[in-house]
Design a protein around this motif. Sequence first.
Motif, mmCIF file in Angstrom:
data_model
loop_
_atom_site.group_PDB
_atom_site.id
_atom_site.type_symbol
_atom_site.label_atom_id
_atom_site.label_comp_id
_atom_site.label_asym_id
_atom_site.label_seq_id
_atom_site.Cartn_x
_atom_site.Cartn_y
_atom_site.Cartn_z
ATOM 1 N N VAL A 1 16.328 -1.392 1.433
ATOM 2 C CA VAL A 1 15.411 -1.793 2.498
ATOM 3 C C VAL A 1 14.246 -0.814 2.566
ATOM 4 N N ASP A 2 14.532 0.483 2.506
ATOM 5 C CA ASP A 2 13.478 1.502 2.519
ATOM 6 C C ASP A 2 12.564 1.359 1.312
ATOM 7 N N GLU A 3 13.134 1.132 0.137
ATOM 8 C CA GLU A 3 12.344 0.971 -1.081
ATOM 9 C C GLU A 3 11.373 -0.199 -0.930
ATOM 10 N N ARG A 4 11.879 -1.309 -0.457
ATOM 11 C CA ARG A 4 11.044 -2.498 -0.255
ATOM 12 C C ARG A 4 9.936 -2.198 0.741
ATOM 13 N N ASP A 5 10.252 -1.492 1.825
ATOM 14 C CA ASP A 5 9.269 -1.169 2.845
ATOM 15 C C ASP A 5 8.148 -0.283 2.277
ATOM 16 N N TYR A 6 8.482 0.702 1.491
ATOM 17 C CA TYR A 6 7.450 1.551 0.875
ATOM 18 C C TYR A 6 6.588 0.755 -0.094
ATOM 19 N N LEU A 7 7.195 -0.155 -0.823
ATOM 20 C CA LEU A 7 6.426 -1.012 -1.727
ATOM 21 C C LEU A 7 5.461 -1.885 -0.927
ATOM 22 N N ILE A 8 5.944 -2.494 0.134
ATOM 23 C CA ILE A 8 5.120 -3.368 0.968
ATOM 24 C C ILE A 8 3.939 -2.597 1.550
ATOM 25 N N TYR B 1 1.197 -6.780 6.581
ATOM 26 C CA TYR B 1 2.563 -6.440 6.172
ATOM 27 C C TYR B 1 3.268 -7.682 5.638
ATOM 28 N N GLN B 2 3.152 -8.783 6.361
ATOM 29 C CA GLN B 2 3.834 -10.006 5.965
ATOM 30 C C GLN B 2 3.316 -10.537 4.631
ATOM 31 N N SER B 3 2.016 -10.467 4.413
ATOM 32 C CA SER B 3 1.436 -10.898 3.143
ATOM 33 C C SER B 3 1.942 -10.021 1.995
ATOM 34 N N THR C 1 2.543 0.120 0.556
ATOM 35 C CA THR C 1 1.597 0.544 -0.477
ATOM 36 C C THR C 1 0.737 -0.631 -0.922
ATOM 37 N N ILE C 2 1.337 -1.785 -1.130
ATOM 38 C CA ILE C 2 0.560 -2.977 -1.490
ATOM 39 C C ILE C 2 -0.452 -3.284 -0.391
ATOM 40 N N ALA C 3 -0.006 -3.252 0.869
ATOM 41 C CA ALA C 3 -0.865 -3.607 1.998
ATOM 42 C C ALA C 3 -2.108 -2.723 2.084
ATOM 43 N N PHE C 4 -1.982 -1.450 1.741
ATOM 44 C CA PHE C 4 -3.114 -0.539 1.881
ATOM 45 C C PHE C 4 -3.847 -0.291 0.566
ATOM 46 N N GLU C 5 -3.141 -0.269 -0.526
ATOM 47 C CA GLU C 5 -3.776 0.014 -1.825
ATOM 48 C C GLU C 5 -4.509 -1.210 -2.361
ATOM 49 N N ALA C 6 -4.045 -2.402 -2.005
ATOM 50 C CA ALA C 6 -4.637 -3.624 -2.549
ATOM 51 C C ALA C 6 -5.037 -4.593 -1.437
ATOM 52 N N SER C 7 -5.457 -4.066 -0.313
ATOM 53 C CA SER C 7 -5.716 -4.903 0.859
ATOM 54 C C SER C 7 -6.765 -5.984 0.627
ATOM 55 N N ASP C 8 -7.779 -5.701 -0.153
ATOM 56 C CA ASP C 8 -8.851 -6.683 -0.388
ATOM 57 C C ASP C 8 -8.710 -7.405 -1.721
ATOM 58 N N GLU C 9 -7.571 -7.287 -2.352
ATOM 59 C CA GLU C 9 -7.358 -7.908 -3.656
ATOM 60 C C GLU C 9 -6.780 -9.312 -3.513
ATOM 61 N N THR C 10 -6.914 -10.093 -4.584
ATOM 62 C CA THR C 10 -6.278 -11.399 -4.657
ATOM 63 C C THR C 10 -4.767 -11.197 -4.737
ATOM 64 N N GLU C 11 -4.031 -12.283 -4.670
ATOM 65 C CA GLU C 11 -2.574 -12.169 -4.815
ATOM 66 C C GLU C 11 -2.210 -11.571 -6.172
ATOM 67 N N VAL C 12 -2.920 -11.966 -7.216
ATOM 68 C CA VAL C 12 -2.634 -11.418 -8.548
ATOM 69 C C VAL C 12 -2.923 -9.920 -8.564
ATOM 70 N N GLY C 13 -3.986 -9.487 -7.891
ATOM 71 C CA GLY C 13 -4.296 -8.066 -7.806
ATOM 72 C C GLY C 13 -3.212 -7.295 -7.078
ATOM 73 N N LYS C 14 -2.641 -7.894 -6.052
ATOM 74 C CA LYS C 14 -1.549 -7.257 -5.312
ATOM 75 C C LYS C 14 -0.287 -7.190 -6.163
ATOM 76 N N VAL C 15 -0.022 -8.253 -6.910
ATOM 77 C CA VAL C 15 1.126 -8.250 -7.830
ATOM 78 C C VAL C 15 0.948 -7.135 -8.856
ATOM 79 N N ALA C 16 -0.261 -6.977 -9.355
ATOM 80 C CA ALA C 16 -0.540 -5.940 -10.358
ATOM 81 C C ALA C 16 -0.259 -4.546 -9.803
ATOM 82 N N VAL C 17 -0.684 -4.285 -8.575
ATOM 83 C CA VAL C 17 -0.417 -2.975 -7.956
ATOM 84 C C VAL C 17 1.088 -2.772 -7.797
ATOM 85 N N ALA C 18 1.805 -3.811 -7.368
ATOM 86 C CA ALA C 18 3.261 -3.701 -7.227
ATOM 87 C C ALA C 18 3.909 -3.353 -8.561
ATOM 88 N N TYR C 19 3.439 -3.974 -9.639
ATOM 89 C CA TYR C 19 4.024 -3.688 -10.949
ATOM 90 C C TYR C 19 3.716 -2.283 -11.439
#
Length: 188
Positions: A29-36, A101-103, A38-56
Amino acid sequence: VARDKMGDTFIIALIVLALFWSCQLRQRVDERDYLIRTIAFEASDETEVGKVAVAYVILNRKKSGRWGDNIKPVVTHPGQFEPWMTRRREMENLSRDDPRYQSAARIADTVLSGQMPDPTAGATHFLNPIIVRQRRGGSLPSWARGEGQPIGRHTFYYPNEANAASGRFDTSSQPLTRADCGKAGMLW
């Protein structure tokens, strides 16, 4: 008496097992939360594909072990993910009810479940070249001087020894396609 001791041993083993699984679940749960976050702030203005890329990139770094063996140390490693250095309090206070966060949670779940392939072909680094050049007087870090893979506003890199020497991007795995996005219900 032997039967009672065996019963006690069984109960103790069950308690230990329950505590172990509880700890494992909490870590996931903690791991998922840190990933979420980071995606929310590191890729906030990116497309969904851009957010997927940051997650990877985060998962690729975890897989390499160089930045840590789980998501929290990977994303909070000094000098790596800027929002954790400059906006940590804001990131930690982001409500789980917040649309950002939800996105990001939908993206994280899609990636963690394996529903989306890695659009970066294994990248462990990325940057926004416009911002980085502005901050560095026109230059990029040494690991970003070769060919990279642009996705949205970011460019992704896999700087291993062979690729760093040749200045080439590792494209050994297939990049994300429009069809992959459609299968996962994401916009291209």
